[in-house]
Every structure is written in structure tokens, then in C-alpha cells.
Motif scaffolding. Structure first.
Motif, PDB file in Angstrom:
ATOM      1  N   UNK A 110     -85.362  67.024  51.789  1.00  0.00           N
ATOM      2  CA  UNK A 110     -84.681  66.746  53.046  1.00  0.00           C
ATOM      3  C   UNK A 110     -83.882  67.960  53.500  1.00  0.00           C
ATOM      4  N   UNK A 111     -83.241  68.665  52.551  1.00  0.00           N
ATOM      5  CA  UNK A 111     -82.460  69.859  52.880  1.00  0.00           C
ATOM      6  C   UNK A 111     -83.343  70.950  53.452  1.00  0.00           C
ATOM      7  N   UNK A 112     -84.528  71.147  52.843  1.00  0.00           N
ATOM      8  CA  UNK A 112     -85.456  72.169  53.334  1.00  0.00           C
ATOM      9  C   UNK A 112     -85.938  71.833  54.727  1.00  0.00           C
ATOM     10  N   UNK A 113     -86.296  70.549  54.956  1.00  0.00           N
ATOM     11  CA  UNK A 113     -86.770  70.137  56.276  1.00  0.00           C
ATOM     12  C   UNK A 113     -85.686  70.323  57.323  1.00  0.00           C
ATOM     13  N   UNK A 114     -84.429  69.973  56.967  1.00  0.00           N
ATOM     14  CA  UNK A 114     -83.326  70.122  57.907  1.00  0.00           C
ATOM     15  C   UNK A 114     -83.099  71.585  58.250  1.00  0.00           C
ATOM     16  N   UNK A 115     -83.181  72.472  57.239  1.00  0.00           N
ATOM     17  CA  UNK A 115     -83.004  73.903  57.482  1.00  0.00           C
ATOM     18  C   UNK A 115     -84.085  74.432  58.409  1.00  0.00           C
ATOM     19  N   UNK A 116     -85.342  74.029  58.167  1.00  0.00           N
ATOM     20  CA  UNK A 116     -86.447  74.472  59.023  1.00  0.00           C
ATOM     21  C   UNK A 116     -86.241  73.994  60.456  1.00  0.00           C
ATOM     22  N   UNK A 117     -85.798  72.724  60.613  1.00  0.00           N
ATOM     23  CA  UNK A 117     -85.615  72.173  61.944  1.00  0.00           C
ATOM     24  C   UNK A 117     -84.472  72.907  62.671  1.00  0.00           C
ATOM     25  N   UNK A 118     -83.351  73.161  61.948  1.00  0.00           N
ATOM     26  CA  UNK A 118     -82.220  73.840  62.569  1.00  0.00           C
ATOM     27  C   UNK A 118     -82.571  75.266  62.971  1.00  0.00           C
ATOM     28  N   UNK A 119     -83.397  75.937  62.130  1.00  0.00           N
ATOM     29  CA  UNK A 119     -83.824  77.290  62.465  1.00  0.00           C
ATOM     30  C   UNK A 119     -84.693  77.291  63.707  1.00  0.00           C
ATOM     31  N   UNK A 120     -85.637  76.355  63.780  1.00  0.00           N
ATOM     32  CA  UNK A 120     -86.523  76.242  64.942  1.00  0.00           C
ATOM     33  C   UNK A 120     -85.730  75.970  66.201  1.00  0.00           C
ATOM     34  N   UNK A 121     -84.613  75.223  66.071  1.00  0.00           N
ATOM     35  CA  UNK A 121     -83.836  74.812  67.234  1.00  0.00           C
ATOM     36  C   UNK A 121     -83.186  75.988  67.956  1.00  0.00           C
ATOM     37  N   UNK A 122     -83.162  77.190  67.355  1.00  0.00           N
ATOM     38  CA  UNK A 122     -82.538  78.328  68.038  1.00  0.00           C
ATOM     39  C   UNK A 122     -83.416  79.577  68.034  1.00  0.00           C
ATOM     40  N   UNK A 123     -84.680  79.443  67.657  1.00  0.00           N
ATOM     41  CA  UNK A 123     -85.570  80.602  67.556  1.00  0.00           C
ATOM     42  C   UNK A 123     -86.380  80.792  68.832  1.00  0.00           C
ATOM     43  N   UNK A 124     -86.366  82.021  69.346  1.00  0.00           N
ATOM     44  CA  UNK A 124     -87.190  82.390  70.496  1.00  0.00           C
ATOM     45  C   UNK A 124     -88.172  83.472  70.061  1.00  0.00           C
ATOM     46  N   UNK A 125     -89.296  83.513  70.750  1.00  0.00           N
ATOM     47  CA  UNK A 125     -90.297  84.557  70.498  1.00  0.00           C
ATOM     48  C   UNK A 125     -90.610  85.245  71.816  1.00  0.00           C
ATOM     49  N   UNK A 126     -90.519  86.572  71.831  1.00  0.00           N
ATOM     50  CA  UNK A 126     -90.886  87.368  73.005  1.00  0.00           C
ATOM     51  C   UNK A 126     -92.174  88.119  72.686  1.00  0.00           C
ATOM     52  N   UNK A 127     -93.193  87.910  73.520  1.00  0.00           N
ATOM     53  CA  UNK A 127     -94.477  88.605  73.333  1.00  0.00           C
ATOM     54  C   UNK A 127     -94.724  89.466  74.570  1.00  0.00           C
TER      55      UNK A 127
END
Length: 276
Positions: A5-22
């Protein structure tokens, strides 16, 4: 379970603020990275379409800023790849010098927003905020829905005991697909061993088996004060054997060949009665 659950929460929180510029313009990438980082985003950059697709698969960003015109693999080709991995990902296309036809093609690929290059940073950042908020709401909604579905899945453990391989495997697959935790045993002795390791909520027990039949299994379990529920499978019309089985207290008897839908109804009813 807690670590998962901790790993999933960390992944979700990271995704919640990650942007990608191509964008193949490195200077433009660096400018956007600095500007968006000031607003709390974690910004990764890719200076080519193929690199951008690879980073998208790896990062699953909240929003992707995608240049339309790039060599080798342009923005439309990248958008098509993104859509194969995530049909609802937030993607803002930056279309410098885009024709109406190119913009329409981007819309057909369900681009989230289409902006002309050369707009002020304030307009661009405003668009990023808007798409990011939309993506967060969508992710939260999907997470809540997934939690509800998980809560609705049964958490009961079932042991299927039958010397008929086809009947046994059929029940295991059928019940497994409906969320039950299912183990299987090919004979009575193996069933007793498995029950000794972990008592199931429900035992589905074939009555006629070589060496140790269902009645003998029930007697052995009675000696152990077995507290689970039992459904008997009867494929032979042996009235005396069936009468002996009934005397040992099963909750239901099902005829063979197995009617899967009727079996499922019987299992659900037995489980409900167990809870009562």
C-alpha cells in the motif's frame, strides 16, 4: 500488505505532480521545465518523439506537453502511441504554425488541449493547471471506484475436492474468476492435509472417490471438529452413501454434471448463512 500500500501510494503521489515535456527544441524544454517547476511540478523532458514515448510509459505523467512538429517522429505519431497506453491521459499539444487540418487530426486523437506556440507563459501554465486538476479528479474517481469494486469481491476461501480432473479444474477456474480464493485436492487424503494447513470457509466435496470417499472425509473432519461449511457433489445415485453424507451435516448437495450457475447460487447462499 502495508508495504504494498505504501509503494502504491508513493507512485500515485509522484504521478500527481509529474509533467513531461516532449519538444525537439532543448531551449524551449529548459524554459518550460524552469517555469513549471516554480509551480510545484516535477518536470521531465524529452527532445525526441521516441524518447518521449519511452518516458511516458515509465513515468505515466499527470500532463504531457507535446510539440507538434518534430523530426523522425512528430507530435501526432507520439500522441497516437500515448493513446494506445492511456486513452485518457492529459496531453496538451503545442502547435507552432499548425494548419487547421493538423489541429483537427490532433482532436481526432483526443488531445486534451491544443495551444499555438508563442502564447504567453501565463496562458500555458493556466492550461497546465486546468488539465492537471482534471486528471487528478479523474484519478481520484478511478481510485474510489476500484476501492468499491475491491470491497465487493468475496474474500472467502474454498477447497474443491474431486478426483475428476475436468470437473475440479472447471470449478477452480469458474470460482476464481468470481473473486473466491480457491484451492484444489484430487483425493480425500490430500484434502485433509490441506485443511490441516488452513481451514477453508467452504469445502466442495465429491462423494464418490476411490480409496477415501466423501463420507470418510466428512467423518475424519468431524473427529477434528471441523467448523467450515460443506457442499457435496453427487454423481452417482447411491442412496445409502448419500444418506450417510447427509447425516454428517453438509449444507447442500449438488448433482453432477455440475450446473455452474446453480452451484454459484448455492455457494453464495451457504456463505450468507455462515455469516448469519
Amino acid at each position: 500488505m502495508a508495504l504494498s500500500l505504501l509503494i502504491q501510494t508513493h507512485k500515485r503521489d509522484t504521478m500527481m505532480s509529474t509533467l513531461l515535456v516532449i519538444d525537439d527544441d532543448r531551449l524551449h524544454c529548459d524554459l518550460l521545465q524552469m517555469a513549471l517547476a516554480r509551480h510545484g511540478y516535477q518536470v521531465s523532458i524529452a527532445t525526441g518523439g521516441r524518447e518521449g514515448v519511452a518516458l511516458f510509459r515509465q513515468l505515466r505523467p499527470l500532463v504531457t506537453l507535446l510539440d507538434l512538429r518534430m523530426p523522425e517522429m512528430d507530435g501526432l505519431a507520439v500522441l497516437k502511441e500515448i493513446r494506445t497506453h492511456d486513452p485518457r491521459a492529459g496531453v496538451i499539444m503545442l502547435g507552432g504554425g499548425a494548419t487547421e487540418e493538423l489541429e483537427n487530426r490532433a482532436r481526432e486523437l483526443r488531445v486534451t488541449d491544443f495551444l499555438r506556440k508563442g502564447l504567453s507563459l501565463d496562458v500555458l501554465i493556466g492550461a497546465v493547471h486546468r488539465v492537471a486538476q482534471q486528471a487528478r479528479r479523474q484519478a481520484s474517481s478511478e481510485q474510489a471506484r476500484a476501492g468499491e469494486e475491491a470491497d465487493q469481491l468475496p474474500d472467502e476461501h474454498i477447497l474443491v475436492v474431486d478426483d475428476d480432473v475436468m470437473a475440479r479444474d472447471l470449478l477452480v477456474r469458474f470460482l476464481g474468476l468470481r473473486g473466491y480464493h480457491v484451492r484444489a485436492a484430487p483425493d480425500g487424503r490430500e484434502a485433509l492435509r490441506l485443511i490441516g494447513e488452513s481451514v477453508p470457509d467452504l469445502l466442495i466435496l465429491d462423494l464418490a472417490m476411490p480409496e477415501m470417499n466423501g463420507v470418510e472425509v466428512l467423518r475424519a473432519l468431524a473427529a477434528r471438529d471441523y467448523a467450515g461449511r460443506t457442499i457435496i457433489l453427487s454423481g452417482h445415485h447411491n442412496d445409502s452413501l448419500l444418506a450417510e453424507a447427509w447425516a454428517l451435516g453438509p449444507q447442500e448437495v449438488l448433482d453432477k454434471p455440475i450446473d455452474l450457475e446453480r452451484a454459484l447460487m448455492a455457494i453464495q447462499l451457504v456463505m450468507v448463512c455462515r455469516e448469519c
